[in-house]
Design an enzyme around this catalytic site. Structure first.
Site, PDB file in Angstrom:
ATOM      1  N   GLU A  65      49.113  74.644  27.976  1.00 38.61           N
ATOM      2  CA  GLU A  65      49.004  73.179  28.097  1.00 38.61           C
ATOM      3  C   GLU A  65      48.099  72.825  29.287  1.00 38.61           C
ATOM      4  OE1 GLU A  65      52.547  71.060  29.643  1.00 38.61           O
ATOM      5  OE2 GLU A  65      50.883  70.147  30.726  1.00 38.61           O
ATOM      6  N   GLU A 106      45.749  79.072  36.073  1.00 35.57           N
ATOM      7  CA  GLU A 106      46.891  78.224  35.743  1.00 35.57           C
ATOM      8  C   GLU A 106      48.188  79.027  35.660  1.00 35.57           C
ATOM      9  OE1 GLU A 106      46.668  74.928  35.656  1.00 35.57           O
ATOM     10  OE2 GLU A 106      44.541  75.145  36.137  1.00 35.57           O
TER      11      GLU A 106
HETATM   12 ZN   LIG Z   1      53.060  71.653  34.109  1.00 37.32          ZN
END
Ligand SMILES: [Zn+2]
Length: 187
Positions: A70, A145
């Site tokens: 995401e 990330e």
């Molecule tokens: Zn998050």
């Protein structure tokens, strides 16, 4: 825009049309013939327009890959090859809502704006992000990330770093969230 059942529009077939009195809205269920994507279109007089694209992201383990994906999805795409388009959008858009969130079984990318041009631009950026993300080509996005080793100098202790890694460390440091997670696991 009024739609009729069985009508075809931009590759979508209109399956069902119903008036929803609680929302003062006409609701349309459509599906995209080629991909099978399902679309719910709620039409009313509210000038605060909302768009959200969502995917089923059933996890196969507890590594948090859907959440990492995401974040990585919003790290640049084909038409918008910036490092953080999301941050730029937050600064320069008239949005009334802009976010992305991962649930235990799905991932959502919602945007909202009262300005039509801004709304179309937000949809453009998000659709390009989810269908053509740079993370597919650049594996450093996923490492940034997710998690990676970090070392400033050879004498330092090797540490873990990563955007989602740090976010989840914060979340899991609360006893309440620990308990909720264990309850969900047991269920
Ligand atoms: Zn998050």
């Amino acid at each position: 825009m009024k739609l009729q059942e069985k009508q075809m529009i931009h590759g979508f077939a209109v399956d069902r049309s119903r008036y929803v009195p609680e929302l003062h809205s006409q609701a349309y269920e459509l599906h995209h013939v080629q991909s099978g994507a399902r679309l719910l279109y709620i039409q009313n007089d509210d000038d605060n327009k909302v768009f959200s694209i969502s995917f089923r992201t059933t996890p196969s383990d507890s590594t948090g890959v859907p959440h990492i994906c995401e974040h990585s999805t919003l790290c640049g795409s084909r038409k918008f090859p910036l490092k953080e388009p999301f941050v730029e959008l937050v600064k320069g858009s008239l949005n009334t809502f802009l976010n992305a969130m991962t649930f235990p079984d799905k991932t959502m990318y919602p945007v909202a704006s009262r300005n039509a041009a801004d709304f179309k631009n937000l949809m453009d950026v998000y659709l390009d992000a989810v269908f053509f993300p740079n993370m597919i080509k650049d594996k450093q996005v996923l490492m940034q990330e997710g998690w990676h080793y970090h070392l400033d100098s050879a004498d330092d202790e090797l540490t873990y770093r990563g955007v989602v890694y740090n976010e989840m460390k914060r979340v899991f440091s609360s006893p309440d969230s620990q308990m909720e997670r264990h309850v969900m696991d047991a269920l």
